[in-house]
Design an enzyme around this catalytic site. Structure first.
Site, mmCIF file in Angstrom:
data_model
loop_
_atom_site.group_PDB
_atom_site.id
_atom_site.type_symbol
_atom_site.label_atom_id
_atom_site.label_comp_id
_atom_site.label_asym_id
_atom_site.label_seq_id
_atom_site.Cartn_x
_atom_site.Cartn_y
_atom_site.Cartn_z
ATOM 1 N N HIS A 376 0.498 19.415 -28.700
ATOM 2 C CA HIS A 376 0.530 18.195 -27.996
ATOM 3 C C HIS A 376 -0.645 17.417 -27.665
ATOM 4 O O HIS A 376 -0.372 16.367 -27.014
ATOM 5 C CB HIS A 376 1.250 18.577 -26.693
ATOM 6 C CG HIS A 376 2.589 19.222 -26.670
ATOM 7 N ND1 HIS A 376 3.849 18.542 -26.910
ATOM 8 C CD2 HIS A 376 3.066 20.457 -26.798
ATOM 9 C CE1 HIS A 376 4.726 19.211 -26.759
ATOM 10 N NE2 HIS A 376 4.385 20.630 -26.826
ATOM 11 N N LYS A 567 2.247 6.270 -16.306
ATOM 12 C CA LYS A 567 2.053 7.364 -17.097
ATOM 13 C C LYS A 567 0.792 7.986 -16.420
ATOM 14 O O LYS A 567 0.164 7.537 -15.267
ATOM 15 C CB LYS A 567 1.745 7.231 -18.658
ATOM 16 C CG LYS A 567 0.439 5.915 -18.512
ATOM 17 C CD LYS A 567 0.417 5.596 -20.074
ATOM 18 C CE LYS A 567 1.313 4.765 -20.608
ATOM 19 N NZ LYS A 567 2.018 5.612 -21.897
ATOM 20 N N ARG A 568 0.283 9.249 -16.813
ATOM 21 C CA ARG A 568 -0.776 9.703 -16.124
ATOM 22 C C ARG A 568 -2.108 8.720 -16.431
ATOM 23 O O ARG A 568 -2.045 8.148 -17.192
ATOM 24 C CB ARG A 568 -1.268 11.128 -16.792
ATOM 25 C CG ARG A 568 -0.275 12.395 -16.418
ATOM 26 C CD ARG A 568 -0.470 12.417 -14.823
ATOM 27 N NE ARG A 568 -1.587 13.138 -14.621
ATOM 28 C CZ ARG A 568 -1.796 14.335 -14.086
ATOM 29 N NH1 ARG A 568 -0.866 15.316 -14.305
ATOM 30 N NH2 ARG A 568 -3.030 15.035 -13.825
ATOM 31 N N LYS A 573 -5.522 6.364 -22.204
ATOM 32 C CA LYS A 573 -4.462 5.635 -22.112
ATOM 33 C C LYS A 573 -4.741 4.241 -21.679
ATOM 34 O O LYS A 573 -3.568 3.247 -21.828
ATOM 35 C CB LYS A 573 -3.448 6.256 -20.900
ATOM 36 C CG LYS A 573 -2.991 7.628 -21.456
ATOM 37 C CD LYS A 573 -1.948 8.125 -20.424
ATOM 38 C CE LYS A 573 -1.497 9.544 -20.695
ATOM 39 N NZ LYS A 573 -0.414 9.939 -21.644
ATOM 40 N N THR A 675 6.363 9.457 -24.753
ATOM 41 C CA THR A 675 7.870 9.658 -24.372
ATOM 42 C C THR A 675 8.352 8.655 -23.352
ATOM 43 O O THR A 675 9.580 8.282 -23.731
ATOM 44 C CB THR A 675 8.399 11.323 -23.970
ATOM 45 O OG1 THR A 675 7.399 11.603 -23.007
ATOM 46 C CG2 THR A 675 8.411 12.066 -25.098
ATOM 47 N N LYS A 679 11.741 6.208 -23.344
ATOM 48 C CA LYS A 679 12.742 5.930 -22.231
ATOM 49 C C LYS A 679 12.913 4.292 -21.889
ATOM 50 O O LYS A 679 13.944 3.709 -21.917
ATOM 51 C CB LYS A 679 12.272 6.560 -20.927
ATOM 52 C CG LYS A 679 11.999 8.000 -21.111
ATOM 53 C CD LYS A 679 11.313 8.720 -20.073
ATOM 54 C CE LYS A 679 11.295 10.371 -20.551
ATOM 55 N NZ LYS A 679 10.188 10.662 -19.529
#
Ligand code: 26W
Length: 843
Positions: A376, A567-568, A573, A675, A679
């Site tokens: 992952h 998100k984290r 990111k 992911t 959504k």
């Protein structure tokens, strides 16, 4: 505890022939009253809704229970092959609303509750989230279980019942403050304790050889400190199909004998201390989602899960198949969710050889035929390695086996590439050096028949980069399985208004066949439908605005563009890039450059690992910028910024229906899949994103004209890093220069001088791996295109519909079907109908 069987080993007659439970409003109401008053002992003077939640949950659980048993019987009777999904994380969120949806009880329950003056939504809100995961990997596991139950696949989850889940996040003076999440503090009716299936787990000691009765050499792991693993089963309902699968979570407890020995010796406090020592193993979830930190307790957790789950599967096999292991590999598969449970490779070898008496070759053949590994992450710091010395101390017998696996494996490498010592060193399961380490990813690859990434780009990068040597050796072992999410929770349940609108047009089949959504495409030309779509979005934005008002005390106007990044918090990111854009917008407002302005409300949410200083500082920066922006009268409603504390599954259920714009802006090549991106897409948000992870496939599905693309590609990013000059980029870009000056001026930290220096340095660092400055310009341009598009509401709505319509590929049902067709090869097994319910004698 004493688990004696009924006399003459027959089933308890009281438990047979239960009539099916009613699912009409009257039956549900009667049961609710029964639980509320008789079981929980409450009456009309009770003002606490908590007991009503509990009573309601018990009513729903009863309906699950009968289906659960019948699913188990169907699996047992069919003798089907099974998959065991091993994961250190299952981010389940809440169970009640999901169970009600999947059982199809919404209408009747709403009616039953209204008869007693209660509301479903209010009660559902009381349930604490089961936050047994960090982020993407844990939530993916939860979505997979939902899809497997819906597809009637015999897949069981195996995980850890952490006493404390993901920490609760508070924001104090703009800083993240962590608080323990004691989610089991109140009664948890979504688990059933099954102490009769407890397993014994060994730690420490040493291994000894002896000869057995047949004269064969047998290894024994002796003088161990044992811990008990007690299973708690959680029901996983399929969608309206009578199937209820199982998630089995293990809790650590002290073994009885071991306590007693010390207790009898008079060491009372010692024996209690040992109890704590044992229970420590499942006390808390490690809150790191991207860097392993080498803590001994974490390795204990990993081995504890692997060993308990494998013993559970093997023991059941040995009982039902009368100790005949010949079919074991044909009938069982273990899917390893990242390397976290990869001790399982060596542990299965140990169980088969030391406990079942198989020889090496036979045990290895079975291990390799049953293990499959999913990777992952490409981040090097997330690749797990355990010091050999720690392994030796904690799991000496496993280390022996790993050494032997390695010796045989390196022999193969030597045969394939004679004399290539460098390659042998690179591929060794043991990394040499000052402190030799076991490379868990290599153990997982060598010990399994399938290795998969989670999006096309990610799987390709694994083959070309991280696992290149292994790909050259075993190309057929590698494959891709692009992630997906369950549309039951992430659309049908969390967006009831859109659910109704979509179903009115195309029927309800999309709930189990997401590809049906493509039938929405032609409706972009239907004005009424477009208006309805917009109304639903406005409603959901108001719901999200209410949450932001309650939790942040900031007012979002539903007319503004809702721009969301949840998100984290991680440098890769690039929440930072988003903040820089906000500072740029603020600067424009202050300059009066607001012609044709699109009002924006920017929402952030996410947790930083408690030890990740710069991520925590990014949270502080977001909050400080928010304070300045939100309180400047010159800004007004043109721009609002909020950081929603304690982002979690149940918050996402409100956030994703209310988003207009989904921020998926990682440095290309770093986000394995994502992911959240899926959504948001399903709920009609447009994506601004890089060519990273599943964004690439999202853009392929929806078309470039409905996606806001920016930034370097993974390959360009690699190139850029070779000679990166952020200072030159800043100097050449007037917008970025102004943003950096504003940041450096201390405008956002007037009373805390210098606190953001590490962030400023990171952006200017020629070794910045995340290339924030490099992508700033094209990000700004893409945001400009977003703002223009949003001003044309007609156009925006059409794009929104097209995003939902193109989301079909991103169902976890599709993902699970691919795993099944290409890796697991399971038969679908329908549950027995409820009417046949009866308890057969166990054997
Ligand atoms: C050992 C510390 C640790 C803990 C968790 C290292 C790595 C992890 C996970 C692999 C991090 C994770 O959640 N990865 C995410 O997995 C999702 C599901 O496949 C992907 O969608 C995300 O892109 C990926 O970051």
């Amino acid at each position: 505890m004493n688990y004696t069987r009924f006399k003459n080993n027959s089933a308890c007659p009281v438990l047979t022939e239960l009539p099916p439970l009613g699912v009409d409003a009257a039956a549900l109401e009667a049961d609710f009253r029964h639980y509320y008053m008789n079981s929980l002992g409450r009456d009309r003077s009770c003002r606490l809704t908590h007991y009503a939640y509990e009573a309601l949950s018990l009513v729903v659980r009863d309906r699950l229970m009968e289906r659960w048993k019948n699913t188990r019987y169907a699996y047992e009777e069919s003798g089907c092959k099974r998959t065991h999904y091993l994961s250190l994380e299952f981010l389940m969120g809440r169970a009640l609303g999901n169970a009600v949806l999947n059982l199809g009880l919404e209408d009747e329950l709403t009616q039953a509750l209204s008869n007693v003056c209660l509301e479903m939504e209010e009660l559902a809100d009381i349930e604490p989230d089961a936050g047994l995961g960090n982020g993407g990997l844990g939530r993916l596991a939860a979505c997979f279980l939902d899809s497997c139950a819906t597809l009637q696949l015999p897949v069981q989850g195996y995980g850890i019942r952490y006493e404390y889940g993901m920490f609760r996040q508070h924001i104090v003076d703009g800083y993240q403050v962590e608080e323990p999440d004691h989610w089991l503090g109140t009664e948890n009716c979504w688990e059933i304790k099954r102490p009769e299936y407890s397993q014994r787990i060994k730690f420490g000691g040493y291994s000894e050889s002896s000869t057995d009765v047949t004269g064969k050499l047998r290894m024994r792991w002796v003088h161990t400190r044992d811990v008990l693993a007690i299973p708690y089963d959680v029901p996983i309902p399929g969608y309206r199909n009578g199937t209820v699968n199982t998630l089995r979570l293990w809790k650590a407890a002290a073994t009885e004998e071991f306590d007693l020995e010390e207790f009898n010796g008079g060491d009372y406090t010692g024996s209690v201390a040992n109890k704590n020592e044992a229970e420590k193993i499942t006390m808390v979830l490690y809150p790191n989602d991207s860097s392993e930190n080498g803590k001994e307790l974490r390795l204990q957790q990993q081995y504890f899960l692997a060993s308990a789950s494998l013993q559970d599967v093997l023991n059941r096999w040995i009982v039902t198949e009368r100790a005949d292991l010949s079919q074991f590999a044909e009938k069982n598969c273990f899917q390893l969710n990242d390397t976290h449970p990869s001790c399982a490779v060596a542990e299965l070898m140990r169980l088969l050889m030391d406990e079942q008496g198989l020889d090496w070759d036979h045990a290895w053949e079975m291990t390799r035929a049953t293990m499959a590994y999913t990777n992952h992450t490409l981040l090097p710091e997330a690749l797990e390695k355990w010091p050999v010395r720690m392994f030796q101390r904690l799991l000496p017998r496993l280390l022996e086996i790993i050494y032997e696996i390695n010796a045989r494996f390196l022999q193969q490498v030597a045969e394939r590439w004679p004399g290539d010592m460098e390659r042998q060193r690179r591929m060794s399961l043991i990394e040499e050096g000052q402190e030799p380490q076991v490379r868990m990813a290599y153990l997982a690859i060598v010990g399994s028949f399938s290795v998969n990434g989670v999006a096309e780009l990610h799987s390709r990068l694994l083959q070309e980069g991280l696992f290149r040597d292994f790909y050259e050796l075993w190309p057929q072992r590698f494959n891709n399985k692009t992630n997906g999410v369950t549309q039951r929770r992430w659309l049908a349940y969390s967006n009831p208004k859109l659910n109704d609108l979509i179903s009115a047009e195309i029927g309800r089949n999309w709930v189990t066949d997401l590809g049906q959504l493509s039938r929405l495409k032609p409706l972009i030309d239907n004005t009424t439908f477009c208006q309805q779509w917009q109304q639903v979005k406005q409603h959901n934005k108001q719901r999200l605005a209410d949450l932001v008002k309650t939790d942040c005390d900031i007012v979002f106007h539903p007319e503004a563009l809702f721009d969301v990044q949840v998100k984290r918090i991680h440098e890769y990111k690039r929440q930072l890039l988003n903040v820089l854009h906000i500072i740029h917008l603020y600067d424009r407002i202050k300059r009066g450059d607001t012609a044709d302005w699109t009002p924006r409300a920017v929402l952030f949410g996410g947790k930083a690992a408690p030890g990740y200083a710069i991520a925590k500082l990014i949270i502080k920066l977001i909050n400080n910028v928010a304070t300045v922006v939100n309180n400047d009268p010159a800004v007004g409603d043109l721009l609002k910024v909020a950081f929603l504390p304690n982002y979690r599954v149940s918050a996402m259920e409100i956030i994703c229906p209310g988003a207009d714009l989904s921020e998926q802006i990682s440095t290309a090549g770093k986000e394995a899949s994502g992911t959240g991106n899926m959504k948001f897409m399903l709920n009609g948000a447009l994506t601004i994103g890089t060519l990273d992870g599943a964004n690439i496939e999202i853009r392929e599905e929806v078309g470039d004209e409905n996606f806001f693309l920016f930034g370097l590609t993974a390959q360009e990013a690699e190139e850029q890093r070779k000679n990166y000059d952020p200072l030159a980029i800043i100097a050449a870009d007037d917008d970025l220069l102004r943003v950096m000056r504003l940041l450096q001026s201390g405008h956002f930290n007037q009373f805390e001088p210098g606190i953001f220096d590490p962030i400023i340095q990171a952006i200017k660092n020629p070794h910045d791996p995340w290339l924030v400055a490099a992508d700033f310009g094209s990000y700004l341009a893409a945001q400009q295109r977003v703002a223009e598009a949003y001003r044309d509401q007609q156009r925006w709505i059409r794009m929104s519909i097209l995003n939902t319509a193109a989301g079909g590929k991103f169902s976890a049902d599709r993902t699970m079907q691919e795993y099944n067709e290409q890796i697991w090869h399971l038969q679908q097994v329908p549950a027995l109908p409820i009417r046949q319910d009866s308890l057969e004698p166990a054997d």
